[in-house]
Design a protein around this motif. Sequence first.
Motif, mmCIF file in Angstrom:
data_model
loop_
_atom_site.group_PDB
_atom_site.id
_atom_site.type_symbol
_atom_site.label_atom_id
_atom_site.label_comp_id
_atom_site.label_asym_id
_atom_site.label_seq_id
_atom_site.Cartn_x
_atom_site.Cartn_y
_atom_site.Cartn_z
ATOM 1 N N LYS A 188 0.966 -21.943 10.225
ATOM 2 C CA LYS A 188 0.471 -21.062 9.159
ATOM 3 C C LYS A 188 -0.989 -21.352 8.845
ATOM 4 N N ALA A 189 -1.353 -22.628 8.809
ATOM 5 C CA ALA A 189 -2.757 -22.991 8.556
ATOM 6 C C ALA A 189 -3.657 -22.421 9.637
ATOM 7 N N PHE A 190 -3.176 -22.410 10.890
ATOM 8 C CA PHE A 190 -3.985 -21.897 11.988
ATOM 9 C C PHE A 190 -4.242 -20.397 11.836
ATOM 10 N N VAL A 191 -3.190 -19.631 11.501
ATOM 11 C CA VAL A 191 -3.380 -18.179 11.408
ATOM 12 C C VAL A 191 -4.179 -17.804 10.163
ATOM 13 N N ASP A 194 -6.551 -19.614 8.927
ATOM 14 C CA ASP A 194 -7.921 -19.923 9.317
ATOM 15 C C ASP A 194 -8.492 -18.797 10.188
ATOM 16 N N ALA A 195 -7.685 -18.283 11.110
ATOM 17 C CA ALA A 195 -8.125 -17.166 11.947
ATOM 18 C C ALA A 195 -8.463 -15.952 11.083
ATOM 19 N N GLY A 196 -7.630 -15.692 10.075
ATOM 20 C CA GLY A 196 -7.886 -14.570 9.170
ATOM 21 C C GLY A 196 -9.202 -14.715 8.431
ATOM 22 N N ARG A 197 -9.501 -15.938 7.984
ATOM 23 C CA ARG A 197 -10.779 -16.177 7.293
ATOM 24 C C ARG A 197 -11.962 -16.013 8.248
ATOM 25 N N GLU A 198 -11.788 -16.408 9.503
ATOM 26 C CA GLU A 198 -12.869 -16.253 10.474
ATOM 27 C C GLU A 198 -13.168 -14.777 10.729
ATOM 28 N N ILE A 199 -12.134 -13.957 10.740
ATOM 29 C CA ILE A 199 -12.329 -12.520 10.916
ATOM 30 C C ILE A 199 -13.109 -11.952 9.729
ATOM 31 N N GLU A 209 -2.998 -6.726 14.936
ATOM 32 C CA GLU A 209 -1.946 -6.257 14.017
ATOM 33 C C GLU A 209 -1.148 -7.432 13.469
ATOM 34 N N ALA A 210 -0.822 -8.390 14.354
ATOM 35 C CA ALA A 210 -0.020 -9.540 13.934
ATOM 36 C C ALA A 210 -0.755 -10.412 12.929
ATOM 37 N N LEU A 211 -2.093 -10.429 13.009
ATOM 38 C CA LEU A 211 -2.878 -11.274 12.109
ATOM 39 C C LEU A 211 -3.187 -10.608 10.766
ATOM 40 N N ARG A 212 -2.935 -9.339 10.642
ATOM 41 C CA ARG A 212 -3.290 -8.628 9.405
ATOM 42 C C ARG A 212 -2.695 -9.275 8.142
ATOM 43 N N GLU A 231 -8.157 -8.704 -0.085
ATOM 44 C CA GLU A 231 -9.240 -7.840 -0.556
ATOM 45 C C GLU A 231 -10.106 -7.379 0.610
ATOM 46 N N PHE A 232 -10.358 -8.286 1.528
ATOM 47 C CA PHE A 232 -11.118 -7.917 2.720
ATOM 48 C C PHE A 232 -10.360 -6.893 3.543
ATOM 49 N N LEU A 233 -9.072 -7.143 3.785
ATOM 50 C CA LEU A 233 -8.280 -6.238 4.615
ATOM 51 C C LEU A 233 -8.281 -4.821 4.041
ATOM 52 N N ALA A 234 -8.222 -4.727 2.720
ATOM 53 C CA ALA A 234 -8.211 -3.417 2.066
ATOM 54 C C ALA A 234 -9.516 -2.658 2.264
ATOM 55 N N SER A 235 -10.581 -3.370 2.602
ATOM 56 C CA SER A 235 -11.884 -2.723 2.789
ATOM 57 C C SER A 235 -12.099 -2.273 4.232
ATOM 58 N N THR A 236 -11.090 -2.434 5.087
ATOM 59 C CA THR A 236 -11.212 -2.093 6.501
ATOM 60 C C THR A 236 -10.263 -0.942 6.856
ATOM 61 N N SER A 237 -10.359 -0.494 8.082
ATOM 62 C CA SER A 237 -9.465 0.547 8.582
ATOM 63 C C SER A 237 -8.962 0.148 9.964
ATOM 64 N N ARG A 238 -8.055 0.936 10.484
ATOM 65 C CA ARG A 238 -7.648 0.802 11.872
ATOM 66 C C ARG A 238 -8.512 1.745 12.730
#
Length: 292
Positions: free
Chosen positions: A223-226, A228-233, A258-261, A267-274
């Motif tokens: 969980k910590a790894f994913v 961290d990946a989300g924060r890097e995105i 999709e799996a990392l969403r 808040e960041f995710l809400a500011s993006t689109s597919r």
Amino acid sequence: MSSIQYLIGVDGGGTGTRICIAGLDGVEKVRAQAGPSALGQGIEKAWHNITQAIVEGFKAIGVNEPDFAQCAVGFGLSGVTVKAWADAFASQNPGFAKVVIETDGYSTLLGAHNGLHGGIIAIGTGSIGEAWLSDGTRLEVGGWGFPTSDEGSGAYLGLKAINHVQRLMDGRRPMTAFGQKLLSITGNTREQVFAWMGTMKQSECASLSPIVLEFADSDEFAKAFVLDAGREIENIASALRATAPQLPIAICGGGLSEALRPYMPSEFLASTSRAQKDSCAGALILIAREFK
């Protein structure tokens, strides 16, 4: 250009090549695919797989012996940022009437926003952020390549996983079901792990990422790894938006993105689109623009 009858979009990466064929109206007729065409894997190999996919595509629409002189091709290719590779690739054009060569990041961007300005973060085996602003400025964030970059990607998660294996072997972390699954792939002795690492390229490293995702909700380390990946995105997006705060950003890349969403800051995710369309469609947009 009057002899040109077909427009072709090519998305060429490290794991495969995807092409689409259209008429001069830009409407896709067919798609086909072949092996990888990332320029870093060899120029001859790239052209072989690209032409193979194009020939297969033409066969599917009843053209058994396509005339490349009737084709204009837009390329979105991995490795184009190395000018020597891009020049060598262009010099070996097997007869296409017109070619436009761009990065796969830029073709992904064109597809994601259907040819309009915007930004993308592409997450797959590797990662990159790109933007095309209304004043024509092009921005690029990340994309420095494996093993020093590709933050948030499958290879990035794989590097964390193999480091986790090392710590498990040393007794620096407790063994869990997640660790046992990793060891079933890498081997469970120092000799076996060293041997696995000796053949570890970007794709091999990224092959561990599905295991990280499998245990993301049940293992604290995964969980910590994913997360961290989300924060890097998000960090990639922040760098793109430093220049253009209102930049529309699409997160692209299929299964892994999709799996990392769920693990990206909300808040960041809400500011993006597919993405609206994929990189292959973006490469077709790239060449179709030449005829408008």
